[in-house]
Design a protein around this motif. Structure first.
Motif, mmCIF file in Angstrom:
data_model
loop_
_atom_site.group_PDB
_atom_site.id
_atom_site.type_symbol
_atom_site.label_atom_id
_atom_site.label_comp_id
_atom_site.label_asym_id
_atom_site.label_seq_id
_atom_site.Cartn_x
_atom_site.Cartn_y
_atom_site.Cartn_z
ATOM 1 N N GLN A 271 -32.891 52.491 32.734
ATOM 2 C CA GLN A 271 -33.347 52.395 34.119
ATOM 3 C C GLN A 271 -33.556 50.933 34.474
ATOM 4 O OE1 GLN A 271 -36.164 51.567 35.980
ATOM 5 N NE2 GLN A 271 -35.475 52.600 37.836
ATOM 6 N N ARG B 244 -22.161 52.479 42.620
ATOM 7 C CA ARG B 244 -22.975 51.610 43.470
ATOM 8 C C ARG B 244 -24.344 51.313 42.863
ATOM 9 N NH1 ARG B 244 -21.806 53.492 49.709
ATOM 10 N NH2 ARG B 244 -19.561 53.805 49.485
ATOM 11 N N ALA B 245 -24.463 51.384 41.557
ATOM 12 C CA ALA B 245 -25.750 51.195 40.876
ATOM 13 C C ALA B 245 -25.601 50.185 39.756
ATOM 14 C CB ALA B 245 -26.259 52.522 40.320
ATOM 15 N N GLU B 246 -26.467 49.171 39.758
ATOM 16 C CA GLU B 246 -26.329 48.123 38.739
ATOM 17 C C GLU B 246 -26.679 48.627 37.353
ATOM 18 O OE1 GLU B 246 -28.829 46.390 36.953
ATOM 19 O OE2 GLU B 246 -30.602 47.232 37.912
ATOM 20 N N ASP B 247 -27.730 49.462 37.225
ATOM 21 C CA ASP B 247 -28.110 49.910 35.883
ATOM 22 C C ASP B 247 -27.060 50.843 35.294
ATOM 23 O OD1 ASP B 247 -28.797 51.945 37.682
ATOM 24 O OD2 ASP B 247 -30.907 52.017 37.082
ATOM 25 N N TYR B 248 -26.517 51.732 36.126
ATOM 26 C CA TYR B 248 -25.429 52.598 35.676
ATOM 27 C C TYR B 248 -24.224 51.755 35.248
ATOM 28 C CZ TYR B 248 -21.643 56.047 35.839
ATOM 29 O OH TYR B 248 -20.554 56.834 35.523
ATOM 30 N N ARG C 173 -27.080 47.008 49.083
ATOM 31 C CA ARG C 173 -27.500 47.730 47.878
ATOM 32 C C ARG C 173 -26.309 48.186 47.032
ATOM 33 N NH1 ARG C 173 -32.122 49.735 46.034
ATOM 34 N NH2 ARG C 173 -32.061 51.501 44.590
#
Length: 221
Positions: free
Chosen positions: A123, A154-158, A60
């Motif tokens: 989002q 560790r976040a794709e949208d961010y 993830r």
């Protein structure tokens, strides 16, 4: 106008991908098209699936890298608008078409449901829309930190939002690309059903496979 849909998936959520194929993906007709972006193994056994597996394997926290690879691959295809969503998202595709008729694909566009933390970005699960010039600009920044966990959170949208912020591309909020609170949706799928059927949203997120069937059967009845 041509829309390319890119759906994030991995082997552990294969049942979600299968539900998408059984339901709303059947509503995508020429000239529009879709691809999943998943693991190497999925790309070898599933039609219309790109191998965007991170270099050190699926995880993830490596989704920024996986999505970076998807954005790079997308530019090898012909499209005007790129729509990214997750494999547990239901999309009323005809409504997406109608939304995008209001926009010029030659503009730098970044459209999605807004999160502010600490800046405004879309989002990712419920879906966001990019034009080709925006993807190119996103890649120009994201290539430097898609593997940097201290920066990409560790976040794709961010990560996509941060890259576009660096490039001076601001988010255009679209309430029709919707996602309920995860805990609420996972405990009560009626909020996902109501989003599409009662509230006429374009998307809803955290949808279980059996719920996808129910929503699709209803809107196609």
């Amino acid at each position: 106008m041509k829309i390319l849909v890119a759906i994030l998936t991995h082997a552990g959520t294969q049942s979600n991908a299968d539900a998408c194929i059984r339901t709303w993906l059947k509503d995508i007709e020429h000239p529009h098209e879709y691809y999943f972006y998943g693991s190497k193994a999925q790309s070898q056994k599933m039609d219309r699936t790109w191998n965007c597996e991170p270099d050190e394997g699926e995880a993830r926290f490596r989704l920024p890298e996986k999505t970076y690879k998807m954005l790079v691959e997308s530019l090898n295809h012909d499209w005007d608008f790129l729509f990214k969503c997750d494999d547990d998202t239901f999309v009323a595709f005809d409504r997406l078409i109608n939304l995008l008729k209001n926009y010029n694909f030659n503009d730098d566009l970044y459209i999605g449901g807004k999160i502010v933390n600490p800046f405004a970005y879309a989002q990712g699960g419920a879906g966001y829309i990019l034009t080709r010039s925006t993807v190119e600009k996103c890649i120009d920044s994201l290539k430097y930190f898609h593997n940097d966990k201290s920066k990409n959170k560790r976040a794709e949208d961010y990560s996509v939002g941060l890259a576009l912020k660096e490039q001076g591309v601001n988010l255009a909020h679209a309430d029709l690309l919707s996602t309920p609170a995860p805990k609420v949706a996972k405990q009560n799928q009626s909020v996902c059903i109501d989003a599409i059927i009662k509230d006429n949203k374009i998307t809803t997120h955290y949808v279980k496979p059996e719920t996808m069937n129910k929503i699709h059967d209803f809107i196609k009845a």
